[in-house]
Design an enzyme around this catalytic site. Structure first.
Site, PDB file in Angstrom:
ATOM      1  N   LYS A  58     -15.175  44.025  12.897  1.00  0.00           N
ATOM      2  CA  LYS A  58     -15.631  42.448  13.298  1.00  0.00           C
ATOM      3  C   LYS A  58     -16.907  42.405  14.072  1.00  0.00           C
ATOM      4  O   LYS A  58     -17.710  41.898  13.507  1.00  0.00           O
ATOM      5  CB  LYS A  58     -14.457  42.245  14.033  1.00  0.00           C
ATOM      6  CG  LYS A  58     -14.646  40.763  14.565  1.00  0.00           C
ATOM      7  CD  LYS A  58     -13.413  40.287  15.380  1.00  0.00           C
ATOM      8  CE  LYS A  58     -13.201  40.641  16.646  1.00  0.00           C
ATOM      9  NZ  LYS A  58     -14.202  40.114  17.849  1.00  0.00           N
ATOM     10  N   ASN A  59     -16.921  43.190  14.990  1.00  0.00           N
ATOM     11  CA  ASN A  59     -18.133  43.088  16.094  1.00  0.00           C
ATOM     12  C   ASN A  59     -19.274  43.628  15.365  1.00  0.00           C
ATOM     13  O   ASN A  59     -20.309  43.467  16.266  1.00  0.00           O
ATOM     14  CB  ASN A  59     -17.733  43.552  17.234  1.00  0.00           C
ATOM     15  CG  ASN A  59     -16.712  42.714  17.989  1.00  0.00           C
ATOM     16  OD1 ASN A  59     -16.380  41.536  17.480  1.00  0.00           O
ATOM     17  ND2 ASN A  59     -16.119  43.271  19.091  1.00  0.00           N
ATOM     18  N   CYS A 152     -13.246  30.834  27.998  1.00  0.00           N
ATOM     19  CA  CYS A 152     -12.543  31.339  27.043  1.00  0.00           C
ATOM     20  C   CYS A 152     -11.104  31.620  27.931  1.00  0.00           C
ATOM     21  O   CYS A 152     -11.081  31.390  29.056  1.00  0.00           O
ATOM     22  CB  CYS A 152     -13.391  32.889  27.035  1.00  0.00           C
ATOM     23  SG  CYS A 152     -12.231  34.263  26.631  1.00  0.00           S
ATOM     24  N   ARG A 157     -17.243  33.741  30.734  1.00  0.00           N
ATOM     25  CA  ARG A 157     -18.049  34.664  29.677  1.00  0.00           C
ATOM     26  C   ARG A 157     -19.250  33.818  29.459  1.00  0.00           C
ATOM     27  O   ARG A 157     -19.493  33.173  28.419  1.00  0.00           O
ATOM     28  CB  ARG A 157     -17.277  34.674  28.400  1.00  0.00           C
ATOM     29  CG  ARG A 157     -16.139  35.547  28.466  1.00  0.00           C
ATOM     30  CD  ARG A 157     -15.521  35.790  27.014  1.00  0.00           C
ATOM     31  NE  ARG A 157     -16.092  36.468  26.376  1.00  0.00           N
ATOM     32  CZ  ARG A 157     -15.880  37.064  25.177  1.00  0.00           C
ATOM     33  NH1 ARG A 157     -14.978  36.383  24.371  1.00  0.00           N
ATOM     34  NH2 ARG A 157     -16.685  37.897  24.506  1.00  0.00           N
ATOM     35  N   ASP A 340     -12.187  45.997  25.085  1.00  0.00           N
ATOM     36  CA  ASP A 340     -11.254  45.736  23.801  1.00  0.00           C
ATOM     37  C   ASP A 340      -9.875  46.515  23.735  1.00  0.00           C
ATOM     38  O   ASP A 340      -9.386  46.182  22.818  1.00  0.00           O
ATOM     39  CB  ASP A 340     -12.080  45.607  22.704  1.00  0.00           C
ATOM     40  CG  ASP A 340     -13.051  44.539  22.807  1.00  0.00           C
ATOM     41  OD1 ASP A 340     -13.060  43.546  23.699  1.00  0.00           O
ATOM     42  OD2 ASP A 340     -14.063  44.647  21.934  1.00  0.00           O
ATOM     43  N   ARG A 432      -7.629  36.751  13.923  1.00  0.00           N
ATOM     44  CA  ARG A 432      -9.182  36.614  14.144  1.00  0.00           C
ATOM     45  C   ARG A 432      -9.752  37.938  13.929  1.00  0.00           C
ATOM     46  O   ARG A 432     -10.864  37.873  13.691  1.00  0.00           O
ATOM     47  CB  ARG A 432      -9.389  36.068  15.512  1.00  0.00           C
ATOM     48  CG  ARG A 432      -9.170  34.712  15.669  1.00  0.00           C
ATOM     49  CD  ARG A 432      -9.770  34.042  17.132  1.00  0.00           C
ATOM     50  NE  ARG A 432     -11.266  34.292  17.034  1.00  0.00           N
ATOM     51  CZ  ARG A 432     -11.812  34.318  18.347  1.00  0.00           C
ATOM     52  NH1 ARG A 432     -11.060  33.915  19.420  1.00  0.00           N
ATOM     53  NH2 ARG A 432     -13.089  34.927  18.490  1.00  0.00           N
TER      54      ARG A 432
END
Ligand code: EPU
Length: 453
Positions: A58-59, A152, A157, A340, A432
C-alpha cells in the site's frame, strides 16, 4: 463505471458503496447500509499453517500512483493491491482528470488530460496520503489546491515538513478555507533539512524536485523501501536522483519525465503481520512473494520472541513458540522496527511469558488498540508512549472495535489466539490496508467470518 472524475474498470464497480465507507473520519461510524459496517467474527485457538502470498505494498503504491501526475501519458502499475486506500488515490487522480483502469492488480493511469488541480476534502480526509498529489501538481502544472488532511484517530500527524519544503522550493503556499493553495508556481531547487525523518515529506519533495529548476538536497531523508523504490521508479522515467537509500538525497531537476511502467513491491507490513499471526497462534506458516530483506527488524524481533524463522529469497518460513518470550521493542524509522507493526507485536506480547515494554517513538499516541486488547483480557499499562505489557496465560474472546488499520490487525491477531469468539466491528479500517486478510487467514486454517452488522 465511474470512480470520481474519469476512472473506469472494475476498480469502480463498487465505487458508490466504497465511497460511503471512505468518507468516514477515523473512528466515525459510516452509513449502516454500506459494506463498511462489516464485522469479523473469529473463533480463536487454531494454529495457522500453510502458505500465504503477500500483496503489493500500500505505502509504495500510493506515492507511485501520485507520481504519475509528473508525466503526461499512459502509465502502467502492476501488483497494485486492491484496497480502499488505492481506490481512494484512484479517485483523487480521477478528480484531477486522469483516466484510470484497474483490473487484476494492474492499474493503468492516463494523465494526458489532467486539467483540474484540486484534491477535495471529502477524499483527503479519508486518506492522508492524498496529499502526495501536491508536489507533483505544483511541479508539472504550477498550481494545486489540496485539502489539509486534518487530525487522525491517534494524533495530530502534521504536514509542516511537506509545506515548508515546498515553500523553500519557491511554492509560496497559502492556506485558504482549509486548503493548501499554490498558484503560478515555478519550483526551483533548495536545500531542505529534516530533523524528523518523514516518509511522506521525503516522497513529496523528491517528486516535486524531479521537475524543479536546479538541484534539491533533502537532508534527513527517509530510507524506507517505499521511498527508495519511488526514487528508482522516477530515475527509470528520466529523473536525476542520487543518494537513494541514504539520509541525503540529491535531485537534479529535468525538463520532463516519461510515463511510469513498474511493478509495486511486496507489502512488508502485511508480510510481517502474517509472521506475527503465525507466532501468536504457535503455527507454522510460509509467507510467500515477500522481500525478506525488508523484514529484517520484524524477523529479528520474532526470533527474540522464540520463533524459528528461515528467510529464503522470496519467502519467509516461521514456526511459533509454545509461548512467546517477553520483548522490549522500540519503533524507529527504517531499518528499525516499524511503527506499523507496533500494535501487532503488542498483541503477541499480551500472551508472552513475562513483562514486555513497547515504545513508539514515531507516533507517541498510536495506542488506540490498548483498551480494545484489554477487553480480550490483556494487561497493559500505558505511560505516554511506553506500553508495559504483562503477559497473561490466555485471552478470552469479546466484542471489540477496530480503530485504525494496524490496530485492527492487532485485534485480529489477538482474536486468533483468544478462547472463544471475538467480534471485531468497524473493519473498514482493516480493508484500507490489508487485501482479503480474512480470506487469507481462512486459507491458513483460521476460523474467520465476515458478517454484516
Ligand atoms: N512529521 C512531522 N511533520 C510532517 C510529517 C511528519 O512532524 O510534516 C512527523 C510525524 O508526526 C511522525 C514522523 O514525522 O512523528 C513520521 O511521519 P511520516 O511523515 O514518516 O509518516 P507518513 O508519511 O504520514 C507513512 C505511512 C504510515 C507510517 C509512517 C511511518 C504512508 C501512506 N503512510 O506515513 O503508514 O506509519 O509513514 O512509517 O506511507 C499505515 O500504513 O498504517 C500507516 C499509518
Amino acid at each position: 463505471m465511474d470512480v470520481g472524475g474519469r476512472a473506469h474498470g472494475p476498480l469502480a464497480s463498487d465505487a458508490k458503496l466504497e465511497h460511503e465507507s471512505l468518507t468516514a473520519t477515523p473512528g466515525d461510524a459510516p452509513s449502516a447500509t454500506s459494506k463498511s459496517m462489516d464485522a469479523l467474527v473469529i473463533q480463536g485457538g487454531r494454529p495457522l499453517s500453510g502458505r500465504v502470498a503477500v500483496s503489493g505494498a500500500k505505502n509504495s503504491a500510493l506515492p507511485v500512483m501520485a507520481a504519475t501526475l509528473l508525466a503526461s501519458g499512459q502509465h502502467v502499475l502492476r501488483n497494485v493491491p486492491s484496497l480502499a486506500d488505492t481506490r481512494t488515490m484512484a479517485r483523487v487522480l480521477g478528480q484531477l482528470g486522469a483516466r484510470i483502469e484497474f483490473s487484476d492488480h494492474v492499474c493503468r493511469i492516463d494523465t494526458t488530460d489532467v486539467s483540474s488541480f484540486e484534491a477535495p476534502y471529502d477524499l483527503v480526509r479519508t486518506m492522508r496520503a492524498s496529499i502526495y498529489v501536491l508536489g507533483p501538481l505544483l511541479a508539472r502544472f504550477g498550481a494545486a489546491r489540496v485539502s489539509l488532511p486534518g487530525g487522525c484517530a491517534w494524533g495530530p500527524r502534521p504536514v509542516n515538513l511537506h509545506f515548508e519544503g515546498l515553500d523553500a522550493m519557491g511554492a509560496r503556499l497559502e492556506i485558504e478555507h482549509g486548503y493548501i493553495v499554490g498558484k503560478d508556481v515555478r519550483l526551483r531547487g533548495a536545500h531542505v533539512r529534516h530533523e524528523t525523518v518523514s516518509v511522506g515529506a521525503t516522497a513529496q519533495l523528491m517528486m516535486a524536485a524531479t521537475l524543479a529548476e536546479g538541484t534539491t538536497v533533502i537532508e534527513g531523508a527517509a530510507i524506507e523501501p517505499d521511498i527508495t523504490v519511488l526514487g528508482e521508479v522516477l530515475v527509470r522515467c528520466g529523473a536525476r536522483i542520487e543518494g537513494l537509500g541514504s539520509r541525503i538525497i540529491t535531485v537534479h531537476g529535468v525538463k520532463s519525465l516519461s510515463p511510469i511502467d513498474t511493478t509495486i513491491i511486496p507489502d512488508r507490513i502485511e508480510a510481517a503481520t502474517f509472521l506475527a499471526a503465525a507466532a501468536i497462534t504457535g503455527g507454522s506458516v510460509t509467507v510467500d512473494q515477500c522481500d525478506p530483506e525488508h523484514l529484517r527488524a520484524s524477523i529479528e524481533t520474532l526470533e527474540r520472541a522464540g520463533c524459528d524463522v528461515h528467510a529464503g529469497e522470496r519467502e519467509v518460513r516461521i514456526s511459533g513458540p509454545v509461548r512467546p518470550a517477553a520483548l522490549s521493542v522500540t519503533t524507529e524509522p527504517y531499518p528499525g522496527f516499524p511503527t506499523d507493526m507496533q500494535a501487532q507485536i503488542m498483541a503477541l506480547c499480551t500472551i508472552a511469558d513475562g513483562e514486555s515494554v513497547i515504545t513508539d517513538t514515531i507516533y507517541l499516541d498510536r495506542f488506540t488498540h490498548v483498551p480494545e486488547l484489554a477487553r480480550l483480557g490483556a494487561e497493559i499499562r500505558l505511560d505516554h508512549n511506553v506500553a508495559t505489557v504483562l503477559g497473561v496465560d490466555r485471552l478470552s474472546g469479546a466484542p471489540v472495535m477496530a480503530t485504525d488499520i494496524r490496530a485492527s490487525a492487532a485485534l485480529v491477531l489477538a482474536a486468533l489466539v483468544a478462547e472463544g469468539e471475538t467480534r471485531i466491528s468497524r473493519i473498514y479500517h482493516l480493508d484500507r490496508g490489508y487485501e482479503a486478510l480474512d480470506q487469507k487467514l481462512v486459507d491458513l486454517g483460521a476460523s474467520v467470518r465476515r458478517v454484516k452488522e
